[in-house]
Design an enzyme around this catalytic site. Structure first.
Site, PDB file in Angstrom:
ATOM      1  N   SER A 190       3.374 -27.473 -16.560  1.00 18.51           N
ATOM      2  CA  SER A 190       2.764 -27.121 -15.280  1.00 18.51           C
ATOM      3  C   SER A 190       1.522 -26.295 -15.558  1.00 18.51           C
ATOM      4  O   SER A 190       1.470 -25.538 -16.536  1.00 18.51           O
ATOM      5  CB  SER A 190       3.738 -26.297 -14.427  1.00 18.51           C
ATOM      6  OG  SER A 190       3.094 -25.784 -13.282  1.00 18.51           O
ATOM      7  N   TYR A 244       9.239 -19.246 -13.526  1.00 22.08           N
ATOM      8  CA  TYR A 244       8.987 -20.685 -13.658  1.00 22.08           C
ATOM      9  C   TYR A 244       7.790 -20.930 -14.575  1.00 22.08           C
ATOM     10  O   TYR A 244       7.835 -21.785 -15.469  1.00 22.08           O
ATOM     11  CB  TYR A 244       8.730 -21.284 -12.271  1.00 22.08           C
ATOM     12  CG  TYR A 244       8.326 -22.732 -12.273  1.00 22.08           C
ATOM     13  CD1 TYR A 244       9.291 -23.740 -12.354  1.00 22.08           C
ATOM     14  CD2 TYR A 244       6.986 -23.111 -12.186  1.00 22.08           C
ATOM     15  CE1 TYR A 244       8.922 -25.086 -12.346  1.00 22.08           C
ATOM     16  CE2 TYR A 244       6.616 -24.448 -12.176  1.00 22.08           C
ATOM     17  CZ  TYR A 244       7.581 -25.427 -12.259  1.00 22.08           C
ATOM     18  OH  TYR A 244       7.215 -26.749 -12.256  1.00 22.08           O
TER      19      TYR A 244
END
Length: 256
Positions: free
Chosen positions: A151, A165
């Site tokens: 990501s 995350y």
């Protein structure tokens, strides 16, 4: 002989888009889902129906298998099911990942961190392990490709929202680089795709379904991406067109 692709977390979003595109590309596809059996079976029916209509033959080989990627024994069962149904593995896409409600680091507890890292990091490591054991020429395999889902958050940090995350995805970047170098002479290419702001329902899991729209003006292209745009990057990295590409993290983020 067909190519066999295993995709974790394939029932929605980027995973489902990758399942669809891989089936069109001729892969036999086994994908995992954690909870939503109805969505998984709907995707199987959709892919089967579409491939049968387009080819005039029986639908594409596809299998949905329930597995929690945070559990080692369920990962083993997933890989065994894929091989039993479709034969030797050709490729792996580590797409399964979770996030939790937006919060600051000072408000995170240990249970939350355990959940995030168990799926996003440990689960991905274990799936890579199982793939290498099957694909590596060192173990009698014929080589193959692994694509991990990272990501852009790994390099942006997701401050005030999802630092845990983001940190888990930074671990995926390091895994991708290290594993790529480890198995480069064993016929396996390992790469990652790092999506930016993509229109999927993962943002609802974090408590803000409209997050992409809120942040859209900070994207040079002034829009969020689609799951299909990410899936196309994944399929390219799996293909022979990317035969000299390994240890690469490909941003699909509209310039953000």
């Amino acid at each position: 002989m067909h190519k066999t692709l295993l995709i974790t977390g394939g029932s929605r979003g980027i995973g489902a888009a990758t399942v669809r595109l891989a089936a069109r590309a001729g892969y036999a596809v086994c994908f995992s889902y954690r909870q939503d059996a109805a969505a998984a079976q709907q995707l199987v029916a959709e892919v089967t129906r579409e491939s049968g209509r387009d080819s005039g033959r029986e639908g594409a080989p596809i299998l949905a298998f329930q597995a929690d990627i945070s559990r080692e024994e369920e990962i083993r069962a997933l890989f065994a099911a894929a091989e039993q149904r479709f034969g030797p593995l050709t490729a792996l896409v580590n797409n399964a990942g979770i996030l939790e409600h937006q919060t600051r680091v000072e408000d995170m507890d240990g249970d939350r961190l355990q959940r995030i890292f168990a799926t996003n990091v440990i689960g991905t490591f274990l799936c890579c392990r199982e793939a290498v054991r099957r694909l590596s020429t060192r173990h009698g395999g014929h080589g193959g490709a692994i694509v991990n889902l990272s990501s852009r958050a790994a390099r942006l940090g997701a401050a005030g929202e999802y630092v845990d995350y983001a940190a888990s995805k930074a671990a995926i970047d390091t895994l991708t680089l290290g594993l790529a170098r480890e198995v480069a002479t064993e016929g396996i290419r390992v790469n990652a795709v790092a999506p930016g702001l993509i229109d999927t329902d993962i943002h609802s899991s974090g408590g803000e379904p409209g997050r992409v729209e809120r942040l859209r003006t900070g994207i040079p292209m002034q829009r969020g991406g689609t799951p299909e745009e990410v899936a196309k990057a994944i399929l390219w990295l799996l293909s022979e067109d990317a035969s000299y590409t390994t240890g690469t993290i490909l941003d699909v983020a509209g310039g953000r």
